[in-house]
Design a protein around this motif. Structure first.
Motif, PDB file in Angstrom:
ATOM      1  N   VAL A 180      93.358  76.483  19.572  1.00 33.73           N
ATOM      2  CA  VAL A 180      92.310  75.951  18.697  1.00 33.73           C
ATOM      3  C   VAL A 180      91.011  76.707  18.947  1.00 33.73           C
ATOM      4  CG1 VAL A 180      90.973  73.904  18.078  1.00 33.73           C
ATOM      5  CG2 VAL A 180      93.407  73.677  18.630  1.00 33.73           C
ATOM      6  N   ILE A 181      90.476  77.311  17.893  1.00 33.58           N
ATOM      7  CA  ILE A 181      89.281  78.151  18.006  1.00 33.58           C
ATOM      8  C   ILE A 181      88.143  77.532  17.207  1.00 33.58           C
ATOM      9  CG2 ILE A 181      88.369  80.481  17.630  1.00 33.58           C
ATOM     10  CD1 ILE A 181      91.354  81.421  17.693  1.00 33.58           C
ATOM     11  N   GLY A 182      87.078  77.156  17.892  1.00 33.29           N
ATOM     12  CA  GLY A 182      85.909  76.552  17.244  1.00 33.29           C
ATOM     13  C   GLY A 182      84.828  77.608  17.107  1.00 33.29           C
ATOM     14  N   CYS A 183      84.422  77.889  15.867  1.00 38.58           N
ATOM     15  CA  CYS A 183      83.445  78.960  15.631  1.00 38.58           C
ATOM     16  C   CYS A 183      82.105  78.380  15.236  1.00 38.58           C
ATOM     17  CB  CYS A 183      83.954  79.895  14.548  1.00 38.58           C
ATOM     18  SG  CYS A 183      85.592  80.546  14.888  1.00 38.58           S
ATOM     19  N   GLY A 184      81.401  77.784  16.192  1.00 39.69           N
ATOM     20  CA  GLY A 184      80.073  77.218  15.946  1.00 39.69           C
ATOM     21  C   GLY A 184      79.017  78.045  16.651  1.00 39.69           C
ATOM     22  N   THR A 185      78.028  77.382  17.224  1.00 35.61           N
ATOM     23  CA  THR A 185      76.955  78.036  17.971  1.00 35.61           C
ATOM     24  C   THR A 185      77.545  78.792  19.157  1.00 35.61           C
ATOM     25  OG1 THR A 185      75.662  76.089  17.406  1.00 35.61           O
ATOM     26  CG2 THR A 185      74.718  77.609  19.019  1.00 35.61           C
ATOM     27  N   ALA A 186      78.581  78.199  19.719  1.00 36.34           N
ATOM     28  CA  ALA A 186      79.420  78.913  20.677  1.00 36.34           C
ATOM     29  C   ALA A 186      80.799  79.034  20.051  1.00 36.34           C
ATOM     30  CB  ALA A 186      79.501  78.141  21.994  1.00 36.34           C
ATOM     31  N   VAL A 187      81.543  80.063  20.442  1.00 39.71           N
ATOM     32  CA  VAL A 187      82.940  80.175  20.022  1.00 39.71           C
ATOM     33  C   VAL A 187      83.785  79.682  21.192  1.00 39.71           C
ATOM     34  CG1 VAL A 187      84.812  81.766  19.422  1.00 39.71           C
ATOM     35  CG2 VAL A 187      82.537  82.070  18.411  1.00 39.71           C
ATOM     36  N   THR A 188      84.650  78.717  20.919  1.00 41.04           N
ATOM     37  CA  THR A 188      85.511  78.201  21.978  1.00 41.04           C
ATOM     38  C   THR A 188      86.966  78.467  21.611  1.00 41.04           C
ATOM     39  OG1 THR A 188      85.492  76.019  20.928  1.00 41.04           O
ATOM     40  CG2 THR A 188      83.892  76.396  22.682  1.00 41.04           C
ATOM     41  N   ILE A 189      87.748  78.860  22.593  1.00 43.43           N
ATOM     42  CA  ILE A 189      89.171  79.132  22.379  1.00 43.43           C
ATOM     43  C   ILE A 189      89.947  78.302  23.393  1.00 43.43           C
ATOM     44  CG2 ILE A 189      90.965  80.913  22.283  1.00 43.43           C
ATOM     45  CD1 ILE A 189      88.784  83.002  21.814  1.00 43.43           C
ATOM     46  N   ASP A 190      90.762  77.386  22.902  1.00 40.60           N
ATOM     47  CA  ASP A 190      91.492  76.478  23.794  1.00 40.60           C
ATOM     48  C   ASP A 190      92.986  76.530  23.525  1.00 40.60           C
ATOM     49  OD1 ASP A 190      89.628  74.784  25.534  1.00 40.60           O
ATOM     50  OD2 ASP A 190      88.611  74.743  23.593  1.00 40.60           O
TER      51      ASP A 190
ATOM     52  N   LEU B 164      74.297  84.389  18.320  1.00 42.64           N
ATOM     53  CA  LEU B 164      73.676  84.318  19.657  1.00 42.64           C
ATOM     54  C   LEU B 164      73.772  85.664  20.366  1.00 42.64           C
ATOM     55  CD1 LEU B 164      74.642  80.921  21.348  1.00 42.64           C
ATOM     56  CD2 LEU B 164      72.425  81.677  20.489  1.00 42.64           C
ATOM     57  N   GLN B 165      74.895  86.363  20.185  1.00 42.57           N
ATOM     58  CA  GLN B 165      75.043  87.686  20.813  1.00 42.57           C
ATOM     59  C   GLN B 165      74.004  88.653  20.253  1.00 42.57           C
ATOM     60  OE1 GLN B 165      78.852  89.454  21.601  1.00 42.57           O
ATOM     61  NE2 GLN B 165      79.925  87.570  21.117  1.00 42.57           N
ATOM     62  N   ARG B 166      73.799  88.600  18.948  1.00 42.12           N
ATOM     63  CA  ARG B 166      72.814  89.497  18.340  1.00 42.12           C
ATOM     64  C   ARG B 166      71.400  89.167  18.843  1.00 42.12           C
ATOM     65  NH1 ARG B 166      72.696  89.696  11.926  1.00 42.12           N
ATOM     66  NH2 ARG B 166      71.767  87.645  12.228  1.00 42.12           N
ATOM     67  N   GLU B 167      71.093  87.885  18.950  1.00 41.00           N
ATOM     68  CA  GLU B 167      69.776  87.492  19.472  1.00 41.00           C
ATOM     69  C   GLU B 167      69.571  87.986  20.896  1.00 41.00           C
ATOM     70  OE1 GLU B 167      68.916  83.233  19.231  1.00 41.00           O
ATOM     71  OE2 GLU B 167      69.629  83.292  17.157  1.00 41.00           O
TER      72      GLU B 167
END
Ligand code: ADP
Ligand code: PAZ
Ligand code: K
Length: 242
Positions: free
Chosen positions: A119-129, A147-150
Motif C-alpha cells: 500500500v503506497i500513500g502519496c501525500g505530503t510524505a510517500v509511505t510504502i507498506d 518536499l524533496q524539491r523544497e
C-alpha cells in the motif's frame, strides 16, 4: 456520517448516508489551520446533520485539540481513530505508538487476508507498506516530490527551482529537468525496487500524488482514492461491534 481526514497538506471530508453512499466530498488545503477551515464548513455539515463524526488526524495533539474545540460546537458525537496493532482485520509488527493513523487506516481499508499487498500513500510524505495476508510487515517513509524539491531549493545556492512538472524519469540536460526527473526517479525507483523484492504483492496507490507517480511504475498499479474512507468505515464498524 461525517468522516474527516486531516493530512499534513489537506483536510478531506466525506458525508455518507445510511447505506454508506457518499453524498458530499471535498479536499482543501488547510495551511496548518484545520480548525479555522472546519469553522467555515460547519454550516454545510449542520445542513446534512450527520449522527457521528469519525476522524483520522496526523496533525498532533495541539491542532487536534483545536479541531475538537470547533467540532464540540456542532453537538454531534465525534471520535479520533487510535492505531491498534492487534486489530482483528490486520496485525501489525510496527511500533503502534508511532504508526501514522492515516497510513494505518489506508491499510485497514485495503487489507484482504487472502492477498499480499503493498500500500503506497502519496501525500505530503510517500509511505510504502507491505502486508502479507493481513499482517503488516513494516514500511518506508519518503519526502514527497514537492518536499524533496523544497529541500533542494532551500539547501543549495544554484538550484532556484520552485515550480515545474514531474513528468519523466529520463536523465535531464538542464537543472530544471535534472531536479524534477531525479526526484521522481527516487520515488518511482524505490517502488520498482520494493516490488522487485516482493513480486507477489499487489501494488495499491492512494493520495494526492498517486496519479503522477503511478504512471512510471513498471508493474500494474491499482489506484484507489477510497482507501482512507474505507478504513475509517471499517474501524468504526468493528469498534461498534466489540
Ligand atoms: N487541489 C490540490 N491542492 C493541493 N494539493 C493537491 C491538490 N490536488 C492534488 N494535490 C496534491 O496532493 C498532495 C497532497 O496529497 P494528500 O493526499 O492530500 O496529502 P496529505 O494527506 O498529506 O494532506 C500535494 O502534494 C499535491 O501535489
Ligand atoms: C508518514 C506521515 C507523515 C504521512 O502523512 P501524510 O503524507 O498523509 O500527511 C504520517 O502518517 C505520520 O506522521 N506518521 C507518523 C510516523 C510513522 O508513521 O511512523
Ligand atoms: K495521506
Amino acid at each position: 456520517m461525517l468522516w474527516l481526514d486531516l493530512g499534513n497538506t489537506r483536510l478531506k471530508y466525506w458525508l455518507t448516508d445510511d447505506i454508506g453512499q457518499i453524498v458530499a466530498h471535498d479536499a482543501k488545503q488547510h495551511l496548518q489551520a484545520p480548525a479555522e477551515l472546519l469553522m467555515g464548513l460547519t454550516d454545510r455539515f449542520e445542513r446534512y446533520a450527520p449522527d457521528f463524526i469519525g476522524i483520522s488526524s496526523v496533525l498532533g495533539d495541539n491542532l487536534n485539540a483545536k479541531v475538537s474545540e470547533t467540532l464540540s460546537r456542532l453537538n454531534i458525537p465525534f471520535e479520533f481513530v487510535h492505531v491498534d496493532a492487534a486489530h482483528t482485520l490486520m496485525k501489525s509488527a510496527y511500533n503502534d505508538q508511532q504508526l501514522g493513523c492515516d497510513r494505518w487506516l489506508q491499510m485497514l481499508g485495503a487489507v484482504d487476508k487472502k492477498k499480499r499487498q503493498c500500500v503506497i500513500g502519496c501525500g505530503t510524505a510517500v509511505t510504502i507498506d507491505l502486508i502479507d495476508h493481513a499482517e503488516h510487515l513494516g514500511g518506508y517513509i519518503f519526502p514527497s516530490i514537492y518536499l524533496q524539491r523544497e529541500s533542494l531549493f532551500s539547501g543549495t545556492k544554484q538550484i532556484t527551482i520552485s515550480n515545474g512538472t514531474f513528468d519523466s524519469v529520463s536523465q535531464g540536460l538542464t537543472t530544471q529537468d535534472a531536479v524534477h526527473r531525479g526526484i521522481l526517479l527516487s520515488i518511482v525507483g524505490a517502488i520498482n525496487e520494493i516490488s522487485h523484492r516482493h513480486p507477489n504483492f499487489e501494488l495499491i496507490m492512494t493520495g494526492g500524488d498517486a496519479a503522477i507517480i503511478s504512471q512510471h511504475v513498471n508493474r500494474p498499479v491499482r489506484l484507489r482514492d477510497d482507501l482512507l474512507l474505507n478504513g475509517l468505515a471499517r474501524y468504526f464498524d468493528y469498534r461498534n461491534k466489540s
